[in-house]
Write an enzyme that holds these catalytic residues in place. Structure first.
Site, PDB file in Angstrom:
ATOM      1  N   HIS A 149       7.485  -7.602  -4.574  1.00 38.34           N
ATOM      2  CA  HIS A 149       6.165  -8.051  -5.029  1.00 38.34           C
ATOM      3  C   HIS A 149       6.256  -9.404  -5.734  1.00 38.34           C
ATOM      4  O   HIS A 149       6.590  -9.458  -6.924  1.00 38.34           O
ATOM      5  CB  HIS A 149       5.551  -7.005  -5.958  1.00 38.34           C
ATOM      6  CG  HIS A 149       5.136  -5.779  -5.217  1.00 38.34           C
ATOM      7  ND1 HIS A 149       3.939  -5.680  -4.558  1.00 38.34           N
ATOM      8  CD2 HIS A 149       5.793  -4.626  -4.976  1.00 38.34           C
ATOM      9  CE1 HIS A 149       3.862  -4.506  -3.954  1.00 38.34           C
ATOM     10  NE2 HIS A 149       4.986  -3.854  -4.194  1.00 38.34           N
ATOM     11  N   ASP A 177     -19.302 -10.323 -20.637  1.00 40.45           N
ATOM     12  CA  ASP A 177     -19.736 -10.418 -19.239  1.00 40.45           C
ATOM     13  C   ASP A 177     -21.253 -10.596 -19.112  1.00 40.45           C
ATOM     14  O   ASP A 177     -21.724 -11.531 -18.458  1.00 40.45           O
ATOM     15  CB  ASP A 177     -19.306  -9.176 -18.437  1.00 40.45           C
ATOM     16  CG  ASP A 177     -17.822  -8.906 -18.558  1.00 40.45           C
ATOM     17  OD1 ASP A 177     -17.081  -9.855 -18.880  1.00 40.45           O
ATOM     18  OD2 ASP A 177     -17.398  -7.760 -18.347  1.00 40.45           O
ATOM     19  N   GLY A 189       0.833  -1.192   0.000  1.00 39.73           N
ATOM     20  CA  GLY A 189       0.000   0.000   0.000  1.00 39.73           C
ATOM     21  C   GLY A 189       0.866   1.239   0.000  1.00 39.73           C
ATOM     22  O   GLY A 189       2.069   1.155   0.219  1.00 39.73           O
TER      23      GLY A 189
END
Ligand code: XMP
Length: 544
Positions: free
Chosen positions: A190, A249, A70
């Site tokens: 990461h 979708d 974050g």
């Protein structure tokens, strides 16, 4: 007779059947990617905001917890922290916890270690680290040296009791830590991004070998579970409506619900006059012939274009289109009410997981959007007073997972692989007034020629989205020895994983030469073609 389970109960049943990896989101741009890597490992991942209550966490009953990165520093006032109750819960259930970047700093800071901001010496980008292969985090790694993706300013300078440093950067910063006994792990880099070459292997090792998870979550389960949820939520007399956009979708969501409810599902396709070349025909044919899904087509193109005449501001265009859509949808709902004798109570929407994530801003930033507002935004901003209960079978899925589900539902491949198309349609691709002389027709022809060329060259599936843009300018040209003063069109093609960030597609010069010649030779009134070489950010994918 026992009452059918509520959708919430059906969701709980899913959590009870599959071990859940909970990802707590502290606002990293990579949080979605963490959730996604977990799902690719066959583990159901559930994402909650970093300030989720203990009740919310208990409801998910996680078997593994990941704390995301974050933008905050643990020292900044108001930064999100973990509660004592969180640590008590983790200890009580002996849950493994992995902190990534800010998540690792949280563990260090709150368990008695020290995190410092080292002025001017943050580590950013791809860099080598050295790992201890006798650790739990790196057990079985063939090489001690790994390339990872780093992005941090703060560093752990003293570890809490029980922790050991198991990886360091070349500058000596602590980038991997563990307390194997308490099952706390931390990575300063990461592991979820592709640039961290062994990152996914490390994540999987933790999930399977430390967490004991099985990787038993797959798309057929999802299909069965989502169908069960629809069955549970919709009563035997209830009717359901769905606005189909022609995109993957809403088509997959509608097909799934149709499998359960048959003719109690009512689909509507709105031709708003802003569709691509022969789009309405193609979409209707697919629904009727291949999916056997009854759809009502409503043509409001004249009405829509009349409302858009003279409107040039992109936001005003979107708003006008949204309002017209709502009116059309309301009229359709009223018609159905008159026909059925009662109003349909449910609305199917193709909301995806990234939409849900987008509506969860990091704690301490902006106010949370309600789920309803975000979902309604999907179909053009339906107002609250339509009073539908939402059915969102794709809420826990990413786009390519939706495509997998579509394949299980036998949605035709050509439909599944379609590039996304925005709700406001070609209106955001004709810059300025969409009704300016012949712009929509010219754009349709250019777009069709461009997409055809992409298909001919076998490039369609390598591209996330490709389209043409009509520019409200003219340029001088020479065609057949004649001076011309004609339109300029821009071509855009991007690669992306979710549309949130994107890069322009590196076409070969031969392709660009071919397509620009094809467009200028076949589309009247166009004498110049330009290619957009801007990534997102700083641009957006669409031009308006
Ligand atoms: P941008 O232009 O914001 O677009 O980079 C990201 C993705 O979203 C699509 N898009 C929209 N889709 N309604 C939609 O349904 C909209 O108003 C809208 N605006 C952009 C865009 O095509 C791209 O895939």
């Amino acid at each position: 007779m026992t009452a059918p389970p509520t959708p919430e109960a059906a969701t709980k049943a899913v959590f009870a059947k599959h071990a859940v990896c909970l990802v707590l989101d502290y606002g990293s741009q990579y949080t979605q990617l963490i959730a996604r890597r977990v799902r690719e490992a066959g583990v159901l991942s559930v994402l909650l905001p970093g300030d989720a209550s203990m009740d919310e966490i208990r409801e998910v009953s996680p078997k593994f917890i990941i704390l995301s990165g974050g933008p905050n520093s643990v020292h900044a006032e108001g930064s999100p922290l973990l509660s004592d109750d969180f640590f008590a819960y983790v200890a009580e259930h002996s849950l493994p916890v992995l902190g990534i970047c800010y998540g690792m700093q949280l563990l260090v800071h709150q368990l008695g270690g020290e995190v410092q901001t080292v002025v001017d010496s943050g580590e950013y980008g791809r860099m080598p680290i050295l790992v201890e292969r006798d650790s739990v985090l790196y057990a079985g790694e063939a090489e001690a040296k790994q390339l990872v993706w780093m992005s941090h300013g703060d560093s752990a300078t003293r570890l809490p009791e029980g922790f050991r440093c198991v990886a360091r950067s070349e500058q000596g910063a602590v980038v991997g830590i563990e307390d194997a006994a308490r099952r706390f792990f931390g990575l300063q880099y990461h592991p979820e991004v592709v640039h961290s070459e062994r990152g996914v292997a490390t994540l999987r090792r933790l999930l399977f070998e430390v967490g004991g998870l099985r990787g038993d979550w797959n798309m057929s389960d999802v299909l069965q579970e989502e169908m069960a949820k629809v069955r549970a939520a919709v009563g035997p007399e209830d009717h359901v409506i769905c606005a189909l956009s022609g995109g993957v979708d809403s088509t997959v969501a509608a097909t799934l619900v149709h499998r359960v409810l048959g003719e109690r599902l009512h689909c509507v396709f709105v031709d708003n006059g802003l569709l691509r070349f022969r789009e309405a025909e193609r979409v209707m044919a697919t629904f009727e012939q291949h999916l056997h899904l009854p759809v009502t087509k409503i043509d409001v193109s004249e009405r829509m274009l009349a409302k858009l005449a003279g409107v040039s501001d992109p936001e005003q265009k979107r708003k006008a289109i949204g309002r017209e859509f709502i009116e059309t949808f309301q009229e359709y709902a009223d018609e159905l009410k008159a026909k059925l004798g009662h109003a349909p109570r449910f609305l199917v929407q193709g909301t995806l997981y990234p939409d849900v994530i987008e509506s969860c801003p990091p704690p301490g930033t902006s106010a949370k959007h309600s789920h309803t507002i975000k979902s309604h935004h999907n179909v053009g901003g339906l107002p609250e007073d339509l009073k539908f209960t939402l059915i969102e079978p794709l809420r826990e899925l990413f786009k390519d997972e939706v495509r997998q589900l579509g394949r299980l539902l036998e949605v035709p491949e050509g439909f599944i692989a379609r590039h996304p198309f925005p709700g406001p349609g070609l209106a955001v691709r004709v810059l300025g007034d969409v009704t300016q002389g012949g712009a929509l027709d010219t754009l349709r022809e250019v777009d069709e020629a461009y997409i055809e060329a992409i298909r001919e060259w076998g490039l369609y599936d390598q591209i996330w989205q490709a389209f043409a843009v009509f520019l409200p300018i003219r340029s001088v040209g020479v065609q057949g020895d004649q001076r011309t003063h004609s339109h300029v069109v821009a071509l855009r093609a991007v690669t992306s994983s979710d549309g949130m960030t994107a890069d322009w597609f590196p076409f070969q010069p031969d392709f660009l030469r071919y397509v620009s010649t094809k467009i200028c030779n076949t589309v009247r009134g166009v004498n110049r073609v330009v290619y957009d070489v801007t990534s997102k950010p700083p641009s957006t994918i669409e031009w308006e």
